[in-house]
Design a protein around this motif. Structure first.
Motif, PDB file in Angstrom:
ATOM      1  N   ALA A 206       0.828  -1.207   0.000  1.00  0.00           N
ATOM      2  CA  ALA A 206       0.000   0.000   0.000  1.00  0.00           C
ATOM      3  C   ALA A 206       0.860   1.254   0.000  1.00  0.00           C
ATOM      4  O   ALA A 206       0.623   2.193  -0.773  1.00  0.00           O
ATOM      5  CB  ALA A 206      -0.941  -0.003   1.208  1.00  0.00           C
ATOM      6  N   ARG A 207       1.882   1.269   0.861  1.00  0.00           N
ATOM      7  CA  ARG A 207       2.768   2.442   0.936  1.00  0.00           C
ATOM      8  C   ARG A 207       3.521   2.649  -0.376  1.00  0.00           C
ATOM      9  O   ARG A 207       3.628   3.770  -0.888  1.00  0.00           O
ATOM     10  CB  ARG A 207       3.750   2.278   2.098  1.00  0.00           C
ATOM     11  CG  ARG A 207       4.839   3.334   2.171  1.00  0.00           C
ATOM     12  CD  ARG A 207       4.268   4.736   2.364  1.00  0.00           C
ATOM     13  NE  ARG A 207       5.305   5.743   2.363  1.00  0.00           N
ATOM     14  CZ  ARG A 207       5.988   6.133   3.444  1.00  0.00           C
ATOM     15  NH1 ARG A 207       5.742   5.562   4.617  1.00  0.00           N
ATOM     16  NH2 ARG A 207       6.911   7.061   3.370  1.00  0.00           N
ATOM     17  N   MET A 208       4.042   1.562  -0.936  1.00  0.00           N
ATOM     18  CA  MET A 208       4.814   1.678  -2.158  1.00  0.00           C
ATOM     19  C   MET A 208       3.935   2.142  -3.322  1.00  0.00           C
ATOM     20  O   MET A 208       4.362   2.956  -4.147  1.00  0.00           O
ATOM     21  CB  MET A 208       5.490   0.347  -2.492  1.00  0.00           C
ATOM     22  CG  MET A 208       6.510   0.444  -3.598  1.00  0.00           C
ATOM     23  SD  MET A 208       7.398  -1.119  -3.855  1.00  0.00           S
ATOM     24  CE  MET A 208       8.449  -1.138  -2.389  1.00  0.00           C
ATOM     25  N   ARG A 209       2.711   1.650  -3.373  1.00  0.00           N
ATOM     26  CA  ARG A 209       1.793   2.042  -4.444  1.00  0.00           C
ATOM     27  C   ARG A 209       1.467   3.537  -4.356  1.00  0.00           C
ATOM     28  O   ARG A 209       1.399   4.230  -5.371  1.00  0.00           O
ATOM     29  CB  ARG A 209       0.512   1.219  -4.355  1.00  0.00           C
ATOM     30  CG  ARG A 209      -0.408   1.338  -5.564  1.00  0.00           C
ATOM     31  CD  ARG A 209      -1.530   0.312  -5.443  1.00  0.00           C
ATOM     32  NE  ARG A 209      -2.347   0.289  -6.646  1.00  0.00           N
ATOM     33  CZ  ARG A 209      -3.429   1.042  -6.832  1.00  0.00           C
ATOM     34  NH1 ARG A 209      -3.798   1.898  -5.889  1.00  0.00           N
ATOM     35  NH2 ARG A 209      -4.134   0.945  -7.941  1.00  0.00           N
ATOM     36  N   GLU A 210       1.281   4.024  -3.138  1.00  0.00           N
ATOM     37  CA  GLU A 210       1.024   5.452  -2.952  1.00  0.00           C
ATOM     38  C   GLU A 210       2.228   6.287  -3.383  1.00  0.00           C
ATOM     39  O   GLU A 210       2.079   7.337  -4.021  1.00  0.00           O
ATOM     40  CB  GLU A 210       0.693   5.725  -1.482  1.00  0.00           C
ATOM     41  CG  GLU A 210      -0.638   5.146  -1.021  1.00  0.00           C
ATOM     42  CD  GLU A 210      -0.851   5.334   0.466  1.00  0.00           C
ATOM     43  OE1 GLU A 210       0.026   5.935   1.120  1.00  0.00           O
ATOM     44  OE2 GLU A 210      -1.882   4.865   0.972  1.00  0.00           O
ATOM     45  N   ASP A 211       3.418   5.821  -3.033  1.00  0.00           N
ATOM     46  CA  ASP A 211       4.634   6.544  -3.409  1.00  0.00           C
ATOM     47  C   ASP A 211       4.790   6.606  -4.930  1.00  0.00           C
ATOM     48  O   ASP A 211       5.149   7.650  -5.490  1.00  0.00           O
ATOM     49  CB  ASP A 211       5.863   5.866  -2.796  1.00  0.00           C
ATOM     50  CG  ASP A 211       5.947   6.059  -1.290  1.00  0.00           C
ATOM     51  OD1 ASP A 211       5.220   6.929  -0.767  1.00  0.00           O
ATOM     52  OD2 ASP A 211       6.740   5.349  -0.645  1.00  0.00           O
ATOM     53  N   ILE A 212       4.533   5.483  -5.605  1.00  0.00           N
ATOM     54  CA  ILE A 212       4.652   5.436  -7.061  1.00  0.00           C
ATOM     55  C   ILE A 212       3.668   6.410  -7.704  1.00  0.00           C
ATOM     56  O   ILE A 212       3.989   7.122  -8.669  1.00  0.00           O
ATOM     57  CB  ILE A 212       4.420   4.007  -7.578  1.00  0.00           C
ATOM     58  CG1 ILE A 212       5.567   3.080  -7.138  1.00  0.00           C
ATOM     59  CG2 ILE A 212       4.263   3.990  -9.089  1.00  0.00           C
ATOM     60  CD1 ILE A 212       6.907   3.436  -7.738  1.00  0.00           C
ATOM     61  N   ALA A 213       2.441   6.452  -7.161  1.00  0.00           N
ATOM     62  CA  ALA A 213       1.423   7.366  -7.690  1.00  0.00           C
ATOM     63  C   ALA A 213       1.873   8.823  -7.564  1.00  0.00           C
ATOM     64  O   ALA A 213       1.716   9.629  -8.493  1.00  0.00           O
ATOM     65  CB  ALA A 213       0.095   7.153  -6.969  1.00  0.00           C
ATOM     66  N   LEU A 214       2.443   9.164  -6.426  1.00  0.00           N
ATOM     67  CA  LEU A 214       2.919  10.534  -6.204  1.00  0.00           C
ATOM     68  C   LEU A 214       4.070  10.882  -7.141  1.00  0.00           C
ATOM     69  O   LEU A 214       4.165  12.009  -7.647  1.00  0.00           O
ATOM     70  CB  LEU A 214       3.359  10.706  -4.744  1.00  0.00           C
ATOM     71  CG  LEU A 214       2.240  10.666  -3.701  1.00  0.00           C
ATOM     72  CD1 LEU A 214       2.830  10.691  -2.293  1.00  0.00           C
ATOM     73  CD2 LEU A 214       1.282  11.848  -3.898  1.00  0.00           C
ATOM     74  N   ILE A 215       4.955   9.910  -7.379  1.00  0.00           N
ATOM     75  CA  ILE A 215       6.081  10.144  -8.290  1.00  0.00           C
ATOM     76  C   ILE A 215       5.572  10.401  -9.707  1.00  0.00           C
ATOM     77  O   ILE A 215       6.039  11.308 -10.397  1.00  0.00           O
ATOM     78  CB  ILE A 215       7.029   8.928  -8.267  1.00  0.00           C
ATOM     79  CG1 ILE A 215       7.764   8.857  -6.929  1.00  0.00           C
ATOM     80  CG2 ILE A 215       8.027   8.993  -9.420  1.00  0.00           C
ATOM     81  CD1 ILE A 215       8.529   7.578  -6.717  1.00  0.00           C
TER      82      ILE A 215
END
Length: 293
Positions: A44-53
């Motif tokens: 979940a955290r990694m997916r959110e980070d990728i979206a922000l990038i």
């Protein structure tokens, strides 16, 4: 494969398609700039980070990036389609994976990977412990950005007066008969295991040889999802006295008075989280690659 079917029936049917249905529309890759998977606790955290990038890249004037990080829930995903790909254009420009299977079929590997089409993007300043453990690909195709170390979680209550094992090799000792549990899961009511820790099995076969490997399996009463292990260790419902699981999960066991985390003498089994990129698109996917490294 006979070694794996006794005493555990793991359902290793060679006719079974372990790479999902290649004709399923849901598993199409779709020419992703980025396709990724990672262990559940990070997802979940990694997916959110990728979206922000991806959003920041567009906001800064960059081209829109097509990306996907499936959340799981046991269904088919494009990760299962990768091995069927024949054309380079269909393959993700950057693949980040926690899968232990080969992402390339032999023809694709020969035509593209072996000819330098893919690059690890591994930084020159890799962590010393990674270098010492042999986690840097000398051919520069696959980059390892993290590992999930597998260790032992001991249920001291169930172990009783027996000594706690301090190495993977000690798990073959008959005193641990019916006490060694590694990860796997199946749907309720099903007899076939849907998934099991092939990484652990291959590592143990290499470490212990066939005789030791057979002795280890003789000590296994059953499998359990690794996320459940810290919840059961030290309780009356504990399946075994010794659990093999990722260190991050073992450390979550709340019953510290009845449990113990043991880092094996051979070292923790370093399950790799890895990535590979099409070298020609290095600049386009650099925002994602920089994040992982």
């Amino acid at each position: 494969m006979g070694l794996l079917t006794n005493p555990l029936t793991l359902g290793l049917d060679t006719s079974r398609n372990i790479f999902d249905d290649p004709s399923s529309a849901r598993t199409e890759t779709g020419g992703w700039d980025f396709l990724g998977s990672c262990p559940v606790p990070l997802r979940a955290r990694m997916r959110e980070d990728i979206a922000l990038i991806a959003q920041a890249h567009v906001a800064a004037g960059g081209a829109r990036l097509k990306w996907l990080m499936p959340m799981g829930q046991g269904g088919r995903t494009p990760m299962g389609r990768l091995r069927f790909i024949r054309e380079l254009e269909e393959f993700p420009k950057l693949l980040a994976s926690a899968e232990y299977g080969n992402a390339f079929n032999r023809a694709f590997h020969s035509a593209h990977v072996e000819r330098g089409t893919f690059a690890s993007l591994q930084p020159e300043s890799s962590a010393e412990v990674f270098v010492e453990a042999g986690l840097i690909d000398p051919l520069g195709w696959i980059g390892v950005y993290a590992v999930a170390p597998f260790v032992l979680l001991i249920d001291r209550e169930r172990l009783g007066s027996r000594p706690a094992p301090r190495s993977f090799a000690e798990l073959t000792d008959p005193i641990y008969r019916g006490e060694v549990v590694f990860s796997g899961w199946r749907r309720e009511g099903e007899s076939r295991w849907r998934s099991y820790n092939l990484f652990f099995l291959v590592a143990m076969l290499r470490l212990l040889g066939e005789t030791g490997f057979t002795a280890l399996l003789a000590n296994v009463p059953g499998l359990m999802h690794s996320a459940q292990m810290p919840r059961y260790a030290g309780t009356a419902a504990s399946l075994g006295a010794v659990y093999v699981l990722p260190w991050a999960l073992a450390d979550l066991c709340p019953r510290r008075d009845r449990s113990e985390v043991v880092w094996p003498r051979e070292g923790g089994l370093a399950f790799p989280l890895w990535m590979t990129a099409q070298a020609a698109h290095r600049e386009k996917i650099s925002p994602f690659a920089d994040y992982f490294f």
